[in-house]
Design an enzyme around this catalytic site. Structure first.
Site, PDB file in Angstrom:
ATOM      1  N   ALA A  68      40.488  18.796  60.959  1.00  9.11           N
ATOM      2  CA  ALA A  68      41.088  19.767  61.866  1.00  9.11           C
ATOM      3  C   ALA A  68      40.021  20.798  62.210  1.00  9.11           C
ATOM      4  CB  ALA A  68      42.267  20.438  61.182  1.00  9.11           C
ATOM      5  N   GLY A 111      41.436  15.757  58.552  1.00  7.59           N
ATOM      6  CA  GLY A 111      42.129  15.096  59.666  1.00  7.59           C
ATOM      7  C   GLY A 111      41.358  13.895  60.195  1.00  7.59           C
ATOM      8  N   GLU A 114      42.352  11.205  58.048  1.00 12.54           N
ATOM      9  CA  GLU A 114      43.755  10.898  58.402  1.00 12.54           C
ATOM     10  C   GLU A 114      43.817  10.099  59.711  1.00 12.54           C
ATOM     11  OE1 GLU A 114      44.669  15.074  57.859  1.00 12.54           O
ATOM     12  OE2 GLU A 114      46.275  14.537  56.482  1.00 12.54           O
ATOM     13  N   GLU A 134      40.508  19.402  52.105  1.00 11.97           N
ATOM     14  CA  GLU A 134      41.367  20.550  52.445  1.00 11.97           C
ATOM     15  C   GLU A 134      41.556  21.508  51.263  1.00 11.97           C
ATOM     16  OE1 GLU A 134      42.019  17.397  53.264  1.00 11.97           O
ATOM     17  OE2 GLU A 134      42.852  17.274  55.286  1.00 11.97           O
TER      18      GLU A 134
HETATM   19  N1  CAA Z   1      36.174  22.587  62.137  1.00 13.45           N
HETATM   20  C1  CAA Z   1      35.413  23.333  62.965  1.00 13.45           C
HETATM   21  N2  CAA Z   1      34.086  23.271  63.006  1.00 13.45           N
HETATM   22  C2  CAA Z   1      33.483  22.391  62.178  1.00 13.45           C
HETATM   23  C3  CAA Z   1      34.195  21.573  61.287  1.00 13.45           C
HETATM   24  C4  CAA Z   1      35.613  21.688  61.301  1.00 13.45           C
HETATM   25  N3  CAA Z   1      36.387  20.912  60.528  1.00 13.45           N
HETATM   26  N4  CAA Z   1      33.327  20.813  60.579  1.00 13.45           N
HETATM   27  C5  CAA Z   1      32.105  21.138  61.017  1.00 13.45           C
HETATM   28  N5  CAA Z   1      32.189  22.105  61.970  1.00 13.45           N
HETATM   29  C6  CAA Z   1      31.098  22.740  62.705  1.00 13.45           C
HETATM   30  C7  CAA Z   1      30.404  23.774  61.841  1.00 13.45           C
HETATM   31  O1  CAA Z   1      31.077  25.010  61.908  1.00 13.45           O
HETATM   32  C8  CAA Z   1      29.047  23.815  62.478  1.00 13.45           C
HETATM   33  O2  CAA Z   1      29.118  24.558  63.687  1.00 13.45           O
HETATM   34  P1  CAA Z   1      28.137  25.846  63.902  1.00 13.45           P
HETATM   35  O3  CAA Z   1      26.777  25.231  63.917  1.00 13.45           O
HETATM   36  O4  CAA Z   1      28.594  26.369  65.221  1.00 13.45           O
HETATM   37  O5  CAA Z   1      28.367  26.739  62.752  1.00 13.45           O
HETATM   38  C9  CAA Z   1      28.804  22.354  62.893  1.00 13.45           C
HETATM   39  O6  CAA Z   1      30.103  21.764  62.966  1.00 13.45           O
HETATM   40  C10 CAA Z   1      27.987  21.584  61.875  1.00 13.45           C
HETATM   41  O7  CAA Z   1      28.544  21.774  60.573  1.00 13.45           O
HETATM   42  P2  CAA Z   1      27.651  22.143  59.300  1.00 13.45           P
HETATM   43  O8  CAA Z   1      26.567  23.083  59.680  1.00 13.45           O
HETATM   44  O9  CAA Z   1      28.576  22.577  58.212  1.00 13.45           O
HETATM   45  O10 CAA Z   1      27.003  20.708  58.989  1.00 13.45           O
HETATM   46  P3  CAA Z   1      26.583  20.083  57.568  1.00 13.45           P
HETATM   47  O11 CAA Z   1      25.873  18.813  57.906  1.00 13.45           O
HETATM   48  O12 CAA Z   1      25.905  21.064  56.709  1.00 13.45           O
HETATM   49  O13 CAA Z   1      27.987  19.719  56.843  1.00 13.45           O
HETATM   50  C11 CAA Z   1      30.236  18.863  56.756  1.00 13.45           C
HETATM   51  C12 CAA Z   1      28.839  18.764  57.394  1.00 13.45           C
HETATM   52  C13 CAA Z   1      30.186  18.431  55.277  1.00 13.45           C
HETATM   53  C14 CAA Z   1      31.137  17.912  57.537  1.00 13.45           C
HETATM   54  C15 CAA Z   1      30.747  20.326  56.831  1.00 13.45           C
HETATM   55  O14 CAA Z   1      30.643  20.762  58.179  1.00 13.45           O
HETATM   56  C16 CAA Z   1      32.173  20.508  56.410  1.00 13.45           C
HETATM   57  O15 CAA Z   1      32.448  20.578  55.222  1.00 13.45           O
HETATM   58  N6  CAA Z   1      33.101  20.592  57.386  1.00 13.45           N
HETATM   59  C17 CAA Z   1      34.517  20.877  57.121  1.00 13.45           C
HETATM   60  C18 CAA Z   1      35.230  19.659  56.539  1.00 13.45           C
HETATM   61  C19 CAA Z   1      36.655  20.026  56.200  1.00 13.45           C
HETATM   62  O16 CAA Z   1      36.927  20.898  55.401  1.00 13.45           O
HETATM   63  N7  CAA Z   1      37.627  19.321  56.830  1.00 13.45           N
HETATM   64  C20 CAA Z   1      39.031  19.531  56.608  1.00 13.45           C
HETATM   65  C21 CAA Z   1      39.596  20.418  57.687  1.00 13.45           C
HETATM   66  S1  CAA Z   1      41.290  20.854  57.386  1.00 13.45           S
HETATM   67  C22 CAA Z   1      42.178  19.539  57.928  1.00 13.45           C
HETATM   68  O17 CAA Z   1      41.651  18.548  58.382  1.00 13.45           O
HETATM   69  C23 CAA Z   1      43.695  19.691  57.840  1.00 13.45           C
HETATM   70  C24 CAA Z   1      44.448  18.460  58.187  1.00 13.45           C
HETATM   71  O18 CAA Z   1      44.681  17.613  57.349  1.00 13.45           O
HETATM   72  C25 CAA Z   1      45.036  18.239  59.512  1.00 13.45           C
END
Ligand code: CAA
Length: 260
Positions: A68, A111, A114, A134
């Site tokens: 998400a 997501g 998912e 999450e």
């Molecule tokens: N939402 C919004 N932006 C996201 C994102 C997300 N889920 N995942 C990555 N991004 C963005 C980052 O903010 C970053 O943007 P900026 O450069 O503008 O800051 C860009 O994508 C690159 O991300 P990273 O710099 O963090 O890249 P990385 O290679 O160091 O790490 C990653 C990659 C491990 C995927 C890390 O980005 C991460 O942990 N992302 C979040 C994953 C997460 O927690 N997902 C669950 C979301 S909640 C959900 O999904 C609820 C549901 O069930 C419906």
């Protein structure tokens, strides 16, 4: 040709196959409302279009989808989450009646994982990583992650993923049944498309019935599932494609399925 939406690319239909590419690379294909609504819209249209027999969904070489959109989610309070239109889009994706095949390279998280579980077949590049992180945000999976994951990978691995937030590799995901095949990353989309083309040559009513009956196994007793299977099997006996399939076998020729 690729048709450009705001957050996805959609290919022309080629031999019955449509390909959706998630296209927010700057946000790791985070599934904001706009993106999910576009995917749901394209699948709704594909369901209505007899020329589409299977859909492939993919991301880019580094990421399928990182979940998400956390920045969008941050703006929602409990009432906002309750009324979130994304719930409706997820339901539309889940109700897609034709085969959906995911080609996954890189991260499929939250997501994104998912969405992978909404696909019927999953081909992963060996660089793919799957996870439900999450818990690190003080929440839990909200698009079927807990339910579909447990039914797919079993209790212990589902608990491990959801409670620890750890990721698993493509090979582990295959061992646990989340993924059907692992390829080199350059080949995952090609292999998914190959399968989609193969399925596109099969009798479409039988394909849709098979998908529906298989998915019912998630949520029904064995007895009701077997009864549904029998009813679908009987229904298919009334199709022209069943006569054609059997006649072609007898006559030692290729069948020509028409979807009737
Ligand atoms: N939402 C919004 N932006 C996201 C994102 C997300 N889920 N995942 C990555 N991004 C963005 C980052 O903010 C970053 O943007 P900026 O450069 O503008 O800051 C860009 O994508 C690159 O991300 P990273 O710099 O963090 O890249 P990385 O290679 O160091 O790490 C990653 C990659 C491990 C995927 C890390 O980005 C991460 O942990 N992302 C979040 C994953 C997460 O927690 N997902 C669950 C979301 S909640 C959900 O999904 C609820 C549901 O069930 C419906």
């Amino acid at each position: 040709m690729q048709h450009e939406y705001q957050d996805i690319l959609v290919s022309d239909i080629s031999s019955g196959v449509l390909t959706i590419t998630l296209n927010r690379p700057e946000a790791y294909n985070a599934l904001r409302t706009q993106l999910l609504s576009e995917v749901a819209e394209v699948l709704d249209q594909a369901a209505q279009n007899d020329d589409v027999r299977a859909v492939v969904i993919t991301g880019n070489e580094k990421v399928f989808a990182a979940g998400a959109d956390i920045k969008e989610m941050a703006a929602l309070d409990a009432v906002g989450v309750l009324n979130d239109p994304r719930v409706l889009h997820w339901r539309r994706i889940a109700q897609f009646s034709k085969p959906l095949i995911a080609a996954v390279n890189g991260f499929a998280l939250g997501g994104g994982c998912e969405l992978v579980m909404h696909a019927d077949i999953v081909i992963a590049g060996d660089n793919a990583q799957f996870g439900q992180p999450e818990i690190n945000l003080g929440i839990i999976p909200g698009a079927g992650g807990t339910q579909r994951l447990l039914r797919t990978v079993g209790k212990s691995m589902a608990m491990q993923l959801v409670l620890s937030g750890e990721f698993i590799s493509a090979a582990q995901a295959r061992d646990f049944g989340l993924v059907s095949e692992v390829t080199i990353p350059e080949r995952s989309l090609e292999r998914a498309t190959e399968l989609a083309h193969k399925i596109a040559t099969k009798p479409p009513i039988a394909v849709r019935q098979a998908k529906e009956v298989l998915l019912k196994a998630y949520e029904t007793t064995l007895d009701s599932g077997l009864s549904l299977e029998r009813k679908a099997f009987t229904l298919l006996a009334a199709t022209e494609d069943r006569n054609e399939g059997i006649a072609a076998f007898m006559e030692k020729r290729k069948p020509n399925f028409t979807g009737k």
